[in-house]
Design an enzyme around this catalytic site. Structure first.
Site, short mmCIF file in Angstrom:
data_model
loop_
_atom_site.label_atom_id
_atom_site.label_comp_id
_atom_site.label_asym_id
_atom_site.label_seq_id
_atom_site.Cartn_x
_atom_site.Cartn_y
_atom_site.Cartn_z
N LYS A 1 -18.43 45.31 -148.20
CA LYS A 1 -18.11 45.10 -146.78
C LYS A 1 -16.66 45.44 -146.45
CE LYS A 1 -22.13 42.44 -145.55
NZ LYS A 1 -22.75 41.17 -145.17
N ARG B 1 -26.39 39.06 -152.81
CA ARG B 1 -27.04 40.26 -152.27
C ARG B 1 -26.07 41.43 -152.43
NH1 ARG B 1 -26.95 43.18 -147.57
NH2 ARG B 1 -28.94 44.03 -146.85
C1 PT1 Z 1 -26.00 39.56 -145.41
C2 PT1 Z 1 -26.49 40.80 -144.93
C3 PT1 Z 1 -27.90 40.92 -144.73
N1 PT1 Z 1 -25.68 41.86 -144.64
C4 PT1 Z 1 -28.19 38.71 -145.46
N2 PT1 Z 1 -28.72 39.86 -145.00
C5 PT1 Z 1 -26.20 42.99 -144.15
N3 PT1 Z 1 -29.00 37.65 -145.71
C6 PT1 Z 1 -27.60 43.10 -143.97
C7 PT1 Z 1 -18.88 45.16 -142.88
O1 PT1 Z 1 -18.05 44.33 -142.46
O2 PT1 Z 1 -24.71 39.36 -145.62
N4 PT1 Z 1 -26.85 38.55 -145.65
N5 PT1 Z 1 -28.41 42.08 -144.25
C8 PT1 Z 1 -25.28 44.16 -143.82
N6 PT1 Z 1 -24.42 43.83 -142.70
C9 PT1 Z 1 -23.07 44.20 -142.68
C10 PT1 Z 1 -22.13 43.39 -142.02
C11 PT1 Z 1 -22.64 45.32 -143.35
C12 PT1 Z 1 -20.78 43.70 -142.07
C13 PT1 Z 1 -21.29 45.66 -143.39
C14 PT1 Z 1 -20.34 44.83 -142.77
O3 PT1 Z 1 -18.56 46.22 -143.42
#
Ligand code: PT1
Length: 271
Positions: free
Chosen positions: A216, A250
């Site tokens: 992230k 994850r």
């Molecule tokens: C997570 C999650 C998810 N993240 C769960 N499911 C994502 N349970 C998708 C960034 O700041 O943490 N928990 N499903 C992906 N979402 C992001 C959010 C991807 C922020 C990147 C960022 O780069």
């Protein structure tokens, strides 16, 4: 599933079947690359595979249920043909969750904590699968505009207490739920660091804790590393999460996180 405290920490491998996904965008959409990615995660020792057909990275735009289904169902069926590994379906839509479960998925992963689709609670009640509920301030399209908390950990814990009480009122026992503080979902770098520092406090909710920190942007902001150079930092955070009581991680790079997890568990178990 081994989700009781003291049990082995589970590594959830990410299978994005979204052409616009943030870190592996476009890499895993055709069938042979999905198959390769699944094989790599199985060989690396993944405990769960999380299949997602709608991106939820900052500023992502929603897709229809039909589009999401056309992406996730073939991926679930492909995994099921080669393995009995538990599959979670990463969706906020009850229709997608229902069809994914029918195709062989075992867990619902809802980043909206059953808030975006009013029919999700009825589906959850009608099934017996574990459900991951995640905290998010705002929606993916606006969550990174101006995140604000007075006390990020207390507010997220209050959110989960409310969601768990609401679920119980709607006939779903809290034992069904896994809680996820939602790293990067309406949080500044500082908010993410505070959540990770105080991760142990989320275990007080009495549910297993899942963390989704992999690749992230807060890692990039702290280290200056691009999205393709964040797997070692991700594994370092994974080890910290284990020592702070996380039950599920994850991640994209299952191999590095399995190594980090096994070492952290060995240290936790030492005299
Ligand atoms: C997570 C999650 C998810 N993240 C769960 N499911 C994502 N349970 C998708 C960034 O700041 O943490 N928990 N499903 C992906 N979402 C992001 C959010 C991807 C922020 C990147 C960022 O780069």
């Amino acid at each position: 599933m081994h989700l009781v405290s003291g049990a082995k920490v589970l590594v959830m491998g990410i299978l994005n079947v979204t052409p616009d996904s943030f870190s592996d965008g476009g890499h895993f959409v055709d069938e042979s690359s999905i198959a390769n990615q699944v094989e790599t995660m199985l060989e690396a020792g993944a405990d769960i595979i999380d299949v997602g057909g709608e991106s939820s990275r900052p500023f992502a735009v929603p897709v229809t249920a039909a589009e999401e289904l056309s992406r996730v169902l073939p991926a679930i069926s492909l995994i099921r043909l080669r393995s009995e590994i538990p599959i979670s379906i990463d969706t906020t839509k009850s229709e997608v969750a229902r069809e994914a479960l029918a195709e062989g998925a075992d867990i619902i992963n809802d980043i909206s904590a059953l808030r975006f689709d009013q029919e999700m609670i009825a589906l959850v009640r009608a099934t017996e699968v574990p459900v991951i509920i995640m905290h998010m301030q705002g929606t993916p399209s606006d969550m990174q505009v101006a995140p604000h908390y007075d006390d990020v950990v207390s507010e997220i814990k209050d959110f989960f207490r409310d969601r768990l009480a609401w679920a119980e009122q709607n006939g779903v026992a809290r034992q069904r739920f896994i809680v996820d503080p939602g790293i990067g979902f309406g949080k500044t770098v500082e908010h993410n660091l505070t959540i990770l520092k105080r991760l142990q406090e989320f275990t007080e909710l009495g549910c297993p804790v899942l963390v989704g920190h992999s690749r992230k942007s807060f890692i990039g902001k702290l280290l200056g590393s691009g999205v393709d150079a964040r797997d070692v930092p991700t594994a370092a955070i994974s080890a910290l999460c284990v020592s702070k009581g996380a039950s599920i991680l994850r991640v994209h790079d299952v191999e590095k996180t399995v190594q980090a997890v096994r070492l952290a568990e060995a240290i936790d178990g030492a005299a």
